[in-house]
Design an enzyme around this catalytic site. Sequence first.
Site, mmCIF file in Angstrom:
data_model
loop_
_atom_site.group_PDB
_atom_site.id
_atom_site.type_symbol
_atom_site.label_atom_id
_atom_site.label_comp_id
_atom_site.label_asym_id
_atom_site.label_seq_id
_atom_site.Cartn_x
_atom_site.Cartn_y
_atom_site.Cartn_z
ATOM 1 N N LEU A 1 0.808 -1.223 0.000
ATOM 2 C CA LEU A 1 0.000 0.000 0.000
ATOM 3 C C LEU A 1 0.840 1.272 0.000
ATOM 4 O O LEU A 1 1.930 1.317 0.565
ATOM 5 C CB LEU A 1 -0.931 -0.006 1.222
ATOM 6 C CG LEU A 1 -1.875 -1.201 1.318
ATOM 7 C CD1 LEU A 1 -2.713 -1.116 2.598
ATOM 8 C CD2 LEU A 1 -2.781 -1.299 0.098
ATOM 9 N N HIS B 1 -3.451 4.185 -2.587
ATOM 10 C CA HIS B 1 -4.446 3.288 -1.973
ATOM 11 C C HIS B 1 -5.142 3.983 -0.808
ATOM 12 O O HIS B 1 -6.354 3.879 -0.638
ATOM 13 C CB HIS B 1 -3.761 2.028 -1.426
ATOM 14 C CG HIS B 1 -3.090 1.180 -2.461
ATOM 15 N ND1 HIS B 1 -1.730 1.033 -2.521
ATOM 16 C CD2 HIS B 1 -3.606 0.412 -3.456
ATOM 17 C CE1 HIS B 1 -1.416 0.218 -3.515
ATOM 18 N NE2 HIS B 1 -2.528 -0.173 -4.107
ATOM 19 N N GLY C 1 -9.153 3.516 -8.365
ATOM 20 C CA GLY C 1 -8.333 4.665 -8.738
ATOM 21 C C GLY C 1 -8.423 4.962 -10.236
ATOM 22 O O GLY C 1 -8.429 4.049 -11.061
ATOM 23 N N GLN D 1 -9.069 -0.198 -16.491
ATOM 24 C CA GLN D 1 -9.704 -1.101 -15.513
ATOM 25 C C GLN D 1 -11.033 -0.516 -15.029
ATOM 26 O O GLN D 1 -12.037 -1.222 -14.905
ATOM 27 C CB GLN D 1 -8.756 -1.296 -14.327
ATOM 28 C CG GLN D 1 -9.384 -1.966 -13.126
ATOM 29 C CD GLN D 1 -8.365 -2.247 -12.036
ATOM 30 O OE1 GLN D 1 -7.606 -3.200 -12.141
ATOM 31 N NE2 GLN D 1 -8.329 -1.424 -11.014
ATOM 32 N N SER E 1 2.667 3.922 -7.463
ATOM 33 C CA SER E 1 2.367 2.553 -7.860
ATOM 34 C C SER E 1 3.198 1.613 -7.008
ATOM 35 O O SER E 1 4.347 1.930 -6.676
ATOM 36 C CB SER E 1 2.731 2.352 -9.344
ATOM 37 O OG SER E 1 2.811 0.970 -9.633
ATOM 38 N N SER E 2 2.642 0.469 -6.683
ATOM 39 C CA SER E 2 3.410 -0.531 -5.929
ATOM 40 C C SER E 2 4.624 -0.952 -6.748
ATOM 41 O O SER E 2 5.650 -1.347 -6.196
ATOM 42 C CB SER E 2 2.543 -1.749 -5.622
ATOM 43 O OG SER E 2 1.374 -1.349 -4.941
HETATM 44 P P1 AMP Z 1 -3.528 -2.177 -6.991
HETATM 45 O O1 AMP Z 1 -3.138 -2.534 -5.590
HETATM 46 O O2 AMP Z 1 -2.405 -1.704 -7.826
HETATM 47 O O3 AMP Z 1 -4.386 -3.219 -7.642
HETATM 48 O O4 AMP Z 1 -4.481 -0.909 -6.843
HETATM 49 C C1 AMP Z 1 -5.627 -0.953 -6.046
HETATM 50 C C2 AMP Z 1 -6.461 0.269 -6.318
HETATM 51 O O5 AMP Z 1 -5.708 1.439 -5.994
HETATM 52 C C3 AMP Z 1 -6.874 0.401 -7.787
HETATM 53 O O6 AMP Z 1 -8.221 0.856 -7.847
HETATM 54 C C4 AMP Z 1 -5.921 1.436 -8.302
HETATM 55 O O7 AMP Z 1 -6.436 2.168 -9.383
HETATM 56 C C5 AMP Z 1 -5.740 2.324 -7.083
HETATM 57 N N1 AMP Z 1 -4.493 3.080 -7.184
HETATM 58 C C6 AMP Z 1 -3.254 2.576 -7.376
HETATM 59 N N2 AMP Z 1 -2.352 3.578 -7.477
HETATM 60 C C7 AMP Z 1 -3.048 4.735 -7.358
HETATM 61 C C8 AMP Z 1 -2.691 6.110 -7.396
HETATM 62 N N3 AMP Z 1 -1.441 6.523 -7.581
HETATM 63 N N4 AMP Z 1 -3.674 7.031 -7.242
HETATM 64 C C9 AMP Z 1 -4.963 6.630 -7.078
HETATM 65 N N5 AMP Z 1 -5.359 5.362 -7.034
HETATM 66 C C10 AMP Z 1 -4.419 4.416 -7.174
#
Ligand code: AMP
Length: 281
Positions: A24, A28, A146, A152, A184-185
């Site tokens: 996270l 997130h 996000g 997506q 981003s992770s």
């Molecule tokens: P993930 O863990 O990468 O699958 O992301 C989980 C959720 O967090 C998804 O809805 C992503 O679009 C959102 N998310 C990831 N990075 C960001 C960011 N930098 N800003 C806003 N939302 C994000």
Amino acid sequence: MRAASHALRPAGKRLGLVPTMGALHEGHLSLVRAARAQCDAVAVSIFVNPTQFGPNEDLARYPRPFERDREMLEQEGVDLVFAPTVEEVYGTVADKSVRATPATWVTVEDLSGKLDGRSRPGHFRGVTTVVSKLFHIVEPDVAFFGQKDAAQLAVIRRMVCDLNFPVEIVACPIVREADGLAMSSRNAYLDATQRKEALVLHRSLMRVEELARAGERDATKLAAAGRAEFVKEKSVRLDYFEIVDAETLDPVADVSAGALVAVAAYVGTTRLIDNVLLAAT
Ligand code: AMP
């Protein structure tokens, strides 16, 4: 999980779900905070979903700092953390490399083959299948996604509409590092040089936004200007740079009605995505 979710929302209470793959960051957490503001209770799922990874992608090395994630969510006052195993989500898995192969898939035809879906065959089928399962297990009233993953978002909105899921979808803005890189992770994979090179994604989007603000409406010209930024950054390999309708993900010729400018590129072996929405003028 379903019993716990039911207990959290007696009649009239709204439960929000934030689906994540963990590792996270502030992006997130912005979804968690939006959920807290708009709902009575918040559930966060942490699940590195094998079915949305291609055979040569980063499933095995994807970061899984579960204790740290759990502490962050506790600090945010999250009511429920759902972190199932692959077996719990998919039943028996075919082999120990946890490549789950469910017999039933949820697929949004057409949209799933665009943008990231074109570069990552099967990716969105994995996403929509797991999000369907999470919606059935957690039964949220609202789910938060996000804008960072714009394709997506379009695919999930379409799935919810087509399959009548009783779940409201809320999109949250992209959270960025101070220098513009979208959080981003996967940024954790970048070394110091790559971290600087990765800024070309944001730079290309800013260039397009600037030209659009100055009055350029021709999507072909705008996209060419965005792609040109990558010519200067030799070590970054462009996957796609497209200007599309945010709902259908089809290319637009003119951006007057608003458009999604979306980019994906490889920095070393790390695939990063970013985007910006151009407002209608
Ligand atoms: P993930 O863990 O990468 O699958 O992301 C989980 C959720 O967090 C998804 O809805 C992503 O679009 C959102 N998310 C990831 N990075 C960001 C960011 N930098 N800003 C806003 N939302 C994000």
